[in-house]
Design a protein around this motif. Sequence first.
Motif, PDB file in Angstrom:
ATOM      1  N   ASN A 121       0.607  -1.066   0.047  1.00  0.00           N
ATOM      2  CA  ASN A 121      -0.017   0.064   0.117  1.00  0.00           C
ATOM      3  C   ASN A 121       0.713   1.247  -0.081  1.00  0.00           C
ATOM      4  O   ASN A 121       1.765   1.402   0.862  1.00  0.00           O
ATOM      5  N   VAL A 122       0.928   2.337  -0.901  1.00  0.00           N
ATOM      6  CA  VAL A 122       1.697   3.148  -1.221  1.00  0.00           C
ATOM      7  C   VAL A 122       1.072   4.495  -1.306  1.00  0.00           C
ATOM      8  O   VAL A 122      -0.194   4.614  -2.080  1.00  0.00           O
ATOM      9  N   VAL A 123       1.730   5.649  -0.839  1.00  0.00           N
ATOM     10  CA  VAL A 123       1.465   6.813  -1.325  1.00  0.00           C
ATOM     11  C   VAL A 123       2.543   7.257  -2.215  1.00  0.00           C
ATOM     12  O   VAL A 123       3.572   7.373  -1.614  1.00  0.00           O
ATOM     13  N   MET A 124       2.604   7.773  -3.305  1.00  0.00           N
ATOM     14  CA  MET A 124       3.771   7.914  -4.283  1.00  0.00           C
ATOM     15  C   MET A 124       3.619   9.269  -4.724  1.00  0.00           C
ATOM     16  O   MET A 124       2.459   9.542  -5.311  1.00  0.00           O
ATOM     17  N   ASP A 125       4.679   9.985  -4.740  1.00  0.00           N
ATOM     18  CA  ASP A 125       4.522  11.333  -5.168  1.00  0.00           C
ATOM     19  C   ASP A 125       5.665  11.825  -6.489  1.00  0.00           C
ATOM     20  O   ASP A 125       6.592  10.758  -6.480  1.00  0.00           O
ATOM     21  N   GLY A 126       5.218  12.395  -7.337  1.00  0.00           N
ATOM     22  CA  GLY A 126       6.151  12.751  -8.180  1.00  0.00           C
ATOM     23  C   GLY A 126       5.691  13.896  -9.490  1.00  0.00           C
ATOM     24  O   GLY A 126       4.770  14.683  -8.954  1.00  0.00           O
ATOM     25  N   ARG A 127       6.112  13.531 -10.498  1.00  0.00           N
ATOM     26  CA  ARG A 127       5.427  14.502 -11.814  1.00  0.00           C
ATOM     27  C   ARG A 127       4.572  13.674 -12.341  1.00  0.00           C
ATOM     28  O   ARG A 127       3.770  14.631 -13.028  1.00  0.00           O
ATOM     29  N   ASP A 128       4.510  12.477 -12.628  1.00  0.00           N
ATOM     30  CA  ASP A 128       3.808  11.664 -13.574  1.00  0.00           C
ATOM     31  C   ASP A 128       3.088  10.417 -12.744  1.00  0.00           C
ATOM     32  O   ASP A 128       3.025   9.344 -13.864  1.00  0.00           O
ATOM     33  N   ILE A 129       2.968  10.409 -11.581  1.00  0.00           N
ATOM     34  CA  ILE A 129       2.348   9.413 -10.979  1.00  0.00           C
ATOM     35  C   ILE A 129       1.023   8.926 -11.622  1.00  0.00           C
ATOM     36  O   ILE A 129       0.821   7.770 -11.882  1.00  0.00           O
ATOM     37  N   GLY A 130       0.079   9.801 -11.438  1.00  0.00           N
ATOM     38  CA  GLY A 130      -1.068   9.500 -11.901  1.00  0.00           C
ATOM     39  C   GLY A 130      -1.432   9.447 -13.406  1.00  0.00           C
ATOM     40  O   GLY A 130      -2.202   8.832 -13.744  1.00  0.00           O
ATOM     41  N   THR A 131      -0.518   9.995 -13.995  1.00  0.00           N
ATOM     42  CA  THR A 131      -0.707  10.115 -15.577  1.00  0.00           C
ATOM     43  C   THR A 131       0.256   8.827 -16.212  1.00  0.00           C
ATOM     44  O   THR A 131      -0.411   8.114 -17.351  1.00  0.00           O
ATOM     45  N   VAL A 132       1.283   8.170 -15.658  1.00  0.00           N
ATOM     46  CA  VAL A 132       2.078   7.410 -16.291  1.00  0.00           C
ATOM     47  C   VAL A 132       2.451   6.233 -15.429  1.00  0.00           C
ATOM     48  O   VAL A 132       2.124   5.024 -15.724  1.00  0.00           O
ATOM     49  N   ILE A 133       2.765   6.390 -14.140  1.00  0.00           N
ATOM     50  CA  ILE A 133       3.387   5.298 -13.221  1.00  0.00           C
ATOM     51  C   ILE A 133       2.268   4.464 -12.814  1.00  0.00           C
ATOM     52  O   ILE A 133       2.024   3.363 -12.859  1.00  0.00           O
ATOM     53  N   LEU A 134       1.386   5.304 -12.127  1.00  0.00           N
ATOM     54  CA  LEU A 134       0.061   4.452 -11.596  1.00  0.00           C
ATOM     55  C   LEU A 134      -1.226   4.848 -12.149  1.00  0.00           C
ATOM     56  O   LEU A 134      -2.083   5.802 -11.337  1.00  0.00           O
ATOM     57  N   PRO A 135      -1.428   4.828 -13.467  1.00  0.00           N
ATOM     58  CA  PRO A 135      -2.922   5.322 -14.154  1.00  0.00           C
ATOM     59  C   PRO A 135      -3.916   4.915 -13.446  1.00  0.00           C
ATOM     60  O   PRO A 135      -5.048   5.439 -13.552  1.00  0.00           O
ATOM     61  N   ASN A 136      -3.850   3.816 -12.667  1.00  0.00           N
ATOM     62  CA  ASN A 136      -5.080   2.944 -12.011  1.00  0.00           C
ATOM     63  C   ASN A 136      -5.152   3.345 -10.427  1.00  0.00           C
ATOM     64  O   ASN A 136      -5.920   2.606  -9.887  1.00  0.00           O
ATOM     65  N   ALA A 137      -4.588   4.074 -10.078  1.00  0.00           N
ATOM     66  CA  ALA A 137      -4.375   4.560  -8.535  1.00  0.00           C
ATOM     67  C   ALA A 137      -5.746   4.810  -8.152  1.00  0.00           C
ATOM     68  O   ALA A 137      -6.706   5.307  -8.838  1.00  0.00           O
ATOM     69  N   ASN A 138      -6.048   4.174  -6.755  1.00  0.00           N
ATOM     70  CA  ASN A 138      -7.301   4.531  -6.339  1.00  0.00           C
ATOM     71  C   ASN A 138      -7.703   5.927  -6.100  1.00  0.00           C
ATOM     72  O   ASN A 138      -8.900   6.380  -6.101  1.00  0.00           O
ATOM     73  N   VAL A 139      -6.787   6.849  -5.744  1.00  0.00           N
ATOM     74  CA  VAL A 139      -7.013   8.377  -5.538  1.00  0.00           C
ATOM     75  C   VAL A 139      -5.743   8.985  -6.068  1.00  0.00           C
ATOM     76  O   VAL A 139      -4.687   8.770  -5.936  1.00  0.00           O
ATOM     77  N   LYS A 140      -6.106   9.966  -7.129  1.00  0.00           N
ATOM     78  CA  LYS A 140      -5.010  10.970  -7.440  1.00  0.00           C
ATOM     79  C   LYS A 140      -5.097  12.492  -7.099  1.00  0.00           C
ATOM     80  O   LYS A 140      -6.325  12.820  -7.139  1.00  0.00           O
ATOM     81  N   THR A 182       7.013  20.952 -17.536  1.00  0.00           N
ATOM     82  CA  THR A 182       5.799  21.075 -18.083  1.00  0.00           C
ATOM     83  C   THR A 182       5.944  20.730 -19.767  1.00  0.00           C
ATOM     84  O   THR A 182       5.136  20.467 -20.495  1.00  0.00           O
ATOM     85  N   SER A 183       7.142  21.119 -20.152  1.00  0.00           N
ATOM     86  CA  SER A 183       7.391  21.244 -21.566  1.00  0.00           C
ATOM     87  C   SER A 183       8.176  20.212 -22.206  1.00  0.00           C
ATOM     88  O   SER A 183       8.297  19.970 -23.238  1.00  0.00           O
ATOM     89  N   ARG A 184       8.671  19.110 -21.188  1.00  0.00           N
ATOM     90  CA  ARG A 184       9.460  18.018 -21.816  1.00  0.00           C
ATOM     91  C   ARG A 184       8.619  17.047 -22.494  1.00  0.00           C
ATOM     92  O   ARG A 184       7.467  17.032 -22.272  1.00  0.00           O
ATOM     93  N   ALA A 185       9.234  16.241 -23.560  1.00  0.00           N
ATOM     94  CA  ALA A 185       8.502  15.473 -24.371  1.00  0.00           C
ATOM     95  C   ALA A 185       8.162  14.124 -23.541  1.00  0.00           C
ATOM     96  O   ALA A 185       6.945  13.687 -24.100  1.00  0.00           O
ATOM     97  N   SER A 186       8.859  13.661 -22.711  1.00  0.00           N
ATOM     98  CA  SER A 186       8.455  12.492 -22.160  1.00  0.00           C
ATOM     99  C   SER A 186       7.963  12.798 -20.828  1.00  0.00           C
ATOM    100  O   SER A 186       8.421  13.287 -19.948  1.00  0.00           O
ATOM    101  N   ALA A 187       6.722  12.178 -20.503  1.00  0.00           N
ATOM    102  CA  ALA A 187       5.894  12.274 -19.336  1.00  0.00           C
ATOM    103  C   ALA A 187       5.905  13.627 -18.811  1.00  0.00           C
ATOM    104  O   ALA A 187       6.441  13.735 -17.725  1.00  0.00           O
ATOM    105  N   PRO A 188       5.557  14.487 -19.403  1.00  0.00           N
ATOM    106  CA  PRO A 188       5.542  16.100 -18.865  1.00  0.00           C
ATOM    107  C   PRO A 188       4.455  16.309 -17.636  1.00  0.00           C
ATOM    108  O   PRO A 188       3.702  15.406 -17.482  1.00  0.00           O
ATOM    109  N   LEU A 189       4.953  16.872 -16.789  1.00  0.00           N
ATOM    110  CA  LEU A 189       4.149  17.411 -15.596  1.00  0.00           C
ATOM    111  C   LEU A 189       2.981  17.735 -15.910  1.00  0.00           C
ATOM    112  O   LEU A 189       2.575  18.801 -16.750  1.00  0.00           O
TER     113      LEU A 189
END
Length: 220
Positions: A121-140, A182-189
């Motif tokens: 069970n994790v709380v994960m923070d970053g720039r692309d957690i909800g969009t790329v790393i954990l797209p099926n997270a219970n709460v974003k 926010t402007s990077r090509a790979s997994a932007p914020l």
Amino acid sequence: MLNIAIDGPAGAGKSTIAKTVARELGCIYVDTGAMYRAIGLFAVENGIPTKDAAALAPRLTEAKVAIEYREDGQHILLNGRDVSAEIRTPEMGMAASDVSAMPEVRAYLLDLQRDMAATHNVVMDGRDIGTVILPNANVKIFLTASAEERARRRHAEHVAKGENVSYNKILDDIVQRDSQDTSRASAPLKQAEDAVLVDSTGLTVAQVADAILKLVNERL
């Protein structure tokens, strides 16, 4: 498994809030930004320009990044060495922004991050957690604050440590980091479509954490 994703720009208070929420829920806190800082430190220590993907990518397998959980909290290891303190400088923040723009670096760390979420069970923070790393997270959550507020917080942290860093320099770094992230090509914020926006400007840590915990309880 309970997976909570907290994304947002530099200095929004993600780590502090994520730690608080994880502690209240009995989850493991995963600081993905620290992993990128460790890769940035690896590059700097090995004389590799932090914007040079062609030079860094072939050497990534030499950078073994791990997270250990001890009584005093999370520790980041680089090739078995505890670098938790070394990676917390403004320079390493910019290095992390540089290397995190590289698809090769993101792919290298992706499996490690997803494995943690699949087994804990994790709380994960970053720039692309909800969009790329954990797209099926219970709460974003997309946690933000004004650039000035974020700079003020960072400046206060450095002053508390006895470090002489100017507020204006920190503000400039944050604005530059926002632009890069926010402007990077790979997994932007960016905010995931199903994420809840939380603006922490003018709020205390307790107020923000309580708002997120209330949301978690409503969703689960």
